[in-house]
Enzyme design. Sequence first.
Site, short mmCIF file in Angstrom:
data_model
loop_
_atom_site.label_atom_id
_atom_site.label_comp_id
_atom_site.label_asym_id
_atom_site.label_seq_id
_atom_site.Cartn_x
_atom_site.Cartn_y
_atom_site.Cartn_z
N CYS A 34 35.46 41.57 47.36
CA CYS A 34 36.92 41.55 47.21
C CYS A 34 37.42 40.77 48.41
O CYS A 34 36.98 41.05 49.55
CB CYS A 34 37.46 42.98 47.22
SG CYS A 34 39.27 43.04 47.35
N CYS A 54 40.24 35.49 44.59
CA CYS A 54 40.26 36.91 44.20
C CYS A 54 39.08 37.15 43.27
O CYS A 54 38.97 36.49 42.23
CB CYS A 54 41.57 37.20 43.48
SG CYS A 54 41.69 38.85 42.77
N THR A 96 38.44 39.87 41.53
CA THR A 96 38.84 40.56 40.31
C THR A 96 39.35 39.56 39.29
O THR A 96 38.92 39.54 38.13
CB THR A 96 39.94 41.61 40.64
OG1 THR A 96 39.53 42.38 41.76
CG2 THR A 96 40.20 42.50 39.46
N ASP A 119 45.86 34.89 44.98
CA ASP A 119 45.29 36.25 45.03
C ASP A 119 46.39 37.23 44.62
O ASP A 119 47.55 36.85 44.49
CB ASP A 119 44.78 36.57 46.44
CG ASP A 119 44.13 37.94 46.55
OD1 ASP A 119 43.44 38.36 45.60
OD2 ASP A 119 44.31 38.61 47.59
N1 DGL Z 1 41.67 40.56 46.49
C1 DGL Z 1 41.28 40.97 45.20
C2 DGL Z 1 39.80 40.72 44.92
O1 DGL Z 1 39.19 39.87 45.52
C3 DGL Z 1 41.75 42.22 44.55
C4 DGL Z 1 42.63 43.23 45.19
C5 DGL Z 1 43.44 44.01 44.16
O2 DGL Z 1 44.48 43.48 43.77
O3 DGL Z 1 43.02 45.11 43.72
O4 DGL Z 1 39.23 41.34 44.05
#
Ligand code: DGL
Length: 284
Positions: free
Chosen positions: A209, A95, A97, A31
């Site tokens: 997220c 993650c 994103t 992540d």
């Molecule tokens: N934990 C990440 C996600 O699931 C993103 C957090 C970030 O770096 O903005 O999207």
Amino acid sequence: MTVGVQHSAVADKAGSAPEKVDPAAPLLLFDSGVGGLSVLRKVRALLPQAPVIYAADNAGLPYGNKTEAQIAARVSGLLGRMTERFRPRLVCIACNTASTIALASVREVLEVPIVGTVPAIKPAAAMTRTGVIGLLGTEATIRQGYVDRLEAEFAADKRLLRHGAPELVAAAEAKLRGDPVDPAVYARAAQALRAMPGGEAIDVVVLACTHFPLIETELAAAFGPEVRFVDGSDGIARRIAFLTQGQPWRRDGDDIALFTRDDDDLPRLRPALHEHGLDRIVVL
Ligand code: DGL
């Protein structure tokens, strides 16, 4: 309450033959920061014997305000280096994103089985009674075509209201470092969704997220008791257990928390890392 999800929240590639797996080969969860710990805790519950490397790209945090090209390049490059060095049996991109942007390209370049994390829209559509679903993610996640496709496939007859909430990422990071967080950040996220057309009827919120399940109690207080939360972590843990079933496990030492930059905050994360079974900090 967070409930389990089905396959829509998970994307993966089939694993290698069980007999070829080195028993000490770890699972590698990746992540941008501490968010993937919300996935790790579910993986631990199903696979307590698994050696784990938890990798946080703290040098790149946050991903949410980066471009698609920046995220894809970072994630592929780092996972390439990490898999070469640590030889994991499976990689989980914990993650949303990184997964919604880079899962396909990472799979092109890595040989190892990869499990991704994508917004739990399918289970949310099954849970909602009002037909109005909120989705909290990063700004990068909520604009992805991947999310449009999940919406079209699973929630075409629902209303999906998306909100990008970067300050919730910072709040989760602060909470796990033991820093105080102004509760107004949670209220602002709830208000932003409620203020959208139809938003007052939201009864399910997708935590899209991996940082957000870490602050679910605070979000629940902000949204009120009529709202339920859903994320992909249960489905991901089940998928990892399925892909590694029958494989041998051996833990040769403490599980590792791997960071991409040494900074002054790392020691303050130790208690939270310890709580997730990570007692050795390594900088890539
Ligand atoms: N934990 C990440 C996600 O699931 C993103 C957090 C970030 O770096 O903005 O999207």
